[in-house]
Design an enzyme around this catalytic site. Sequence first.
Site: not given
Lengths: 152, 455
Positions: B171, B412
């Site tokens: 992420h 993300c």
Amino acid sequence: MSDLRELYEEVILDHNRNPRNYPRRPEKTNHSAHGFNPVCGDEFFVHLHVDENGIIQDIGFDGAGCAISTASASLMTEALKGLHTDEVERLFGQVHSLLTEERQVGGPDDFLGKLTVLTGVKQYPMRVKCATLAWHTMRAAIADDSETVCTE
Amino acid sequence: MIEIESGTRRFPPTALSAEVATAPSVSFPAAKESAASPDKHPERRSSKGSFDVEAMRAEFPILSQQVNGHPLSYLDNGATTQKPQRVIDTLRRYYESDNANIHRGLHSLSERATRDCDKARETIRSFINASDQREIIFVRGTTEALNLVAQSYARPRLQADDEILITTLEHHSNIVPWQLVCRQTGAKLRVAPIHDSGELDLEALKGMLGPRTRVVALTHVSNALGTVNPVADIIEMARAQGAITVLDGAQAVAHGAIDVQDLNCDFYAFSGHKVYGPTGIGVLFGRKCLLEEMEPWQGGGDMIRTVSFEESTWNELPYRFEAGTPNIAGIIGLGAAIEFMASIDMDAVVAHEKDLLAYATEALDGLSNIRIIGTARHKAGILSFVMDGVHPHDIGTIADQHGVAIRAGHHCAMPLMKRYRVPATSRASLALYNDRKDIDALVTSLQKTKEIFRL
């Protein structure tokens, strides 16, 4: 599901499936801009050939996005061809209010034409940014603004 | 953390267990068997063999609503989980009757608030089996926890050409803090690749570990693909090279038992809101001997022992890393969420989510034009997919019109999307309160999407 049919109107689906003036950069392009919505990932380049009298002689776009952003970009290229850049702002204003305000379509000064198919987007506020991306990118191109446009 | 009677901490019997057996050390959470370990938490064992999802759903008031004329099917748990009534009640009770600042008041309210915060810290310590309460640092969330380690541990210690190893699965919050440290120190960021299935290329990762590797930071469970990484093995490899290990546990904590001692990691980060707790509160576990050597992360109240204009001295752990008035309600609410987690049979939760994932995977496999991204042998309840000819955002809008909440986007994890050459995916992510009806609603909305787009 009638709502969804208003959003994914036939013309929109058609322009999503077969975008006009896409992927295309007119040979005599003299105005280009980049539009990118990083959260969505929608990304378009809009290219215009504006002649010395300010008439949009040709316009094309490339990139990728959702059905709403792609169809809106495609419809935009059809609507702008032959217009004077002065008229572009007026049309942009009408599209913008079509997408964001309660607006009566078909008034005397209305020249939205086929663009009225975008009316359904208004009910999906999260998607307005999709429909406006190509339009803001086109305005940046005409203004020779080299900054990447974002509508998120 | 949850030791079932046999002492094994494998996933319960599922379709995947055979594969687990042939793929050593990818079990979640721990890779190692501790065959004879005593049952430390007998209270968490289920008295019944099956998982009562209806009873579980009843604990979450938000789930009973209709969205766009359909029952809500909340399948965006990777983004945030819903809150059980007891967490909501705890927050309300705190503000209604106990609201006060902690560690400073001599009055009863402050005493109660302080006591409840301390209790929450102990609950969390026990839940992840840290050896000491001082190893539990309250932060805003996983992002802040990772930034804390990057700035407070790594930045002062790293030199030019030292290496930080992360993975393609990360992420952004486990990429960008390290990029900042690299910029500040001249260290290099290296990225371990993955196979097309979404599993880490362990051979390549091993080859990237070396004497220059100072930090290995990786996700326990991929938020975008659901891959469960064989973290215990990787931690062992990293330790052998003298690197410290930082685990992003954001997607793991709600979906399997975590034992930081068993994992033997140096840092473990997670967010409260992804584990049925409030937003704005999270936890950094750090090994005490490392935390003790680290400079404070932020300066301010609570983190000091003495302050003069010439010099200040730092408070003891964990307060040294908790400058300013903390998110008191958040801490107490998270405590309630973890108590909730601790009260249920985690093995049954894992089995339930596993079953649901298998059901959903089969259902999506049965739909033409859909491709699942991330097919690791060992996955948590996350299903990322793309539909040929339809952008994930269009799917998201149509799903929402059917009451189905899914995520559409890059999650993300832009480098990971690039790896798969997709701008975005649609993602259904599961929690313990999801049932087959939720999956059926998703499938219906996908069929409707295909109908609208004439696929």
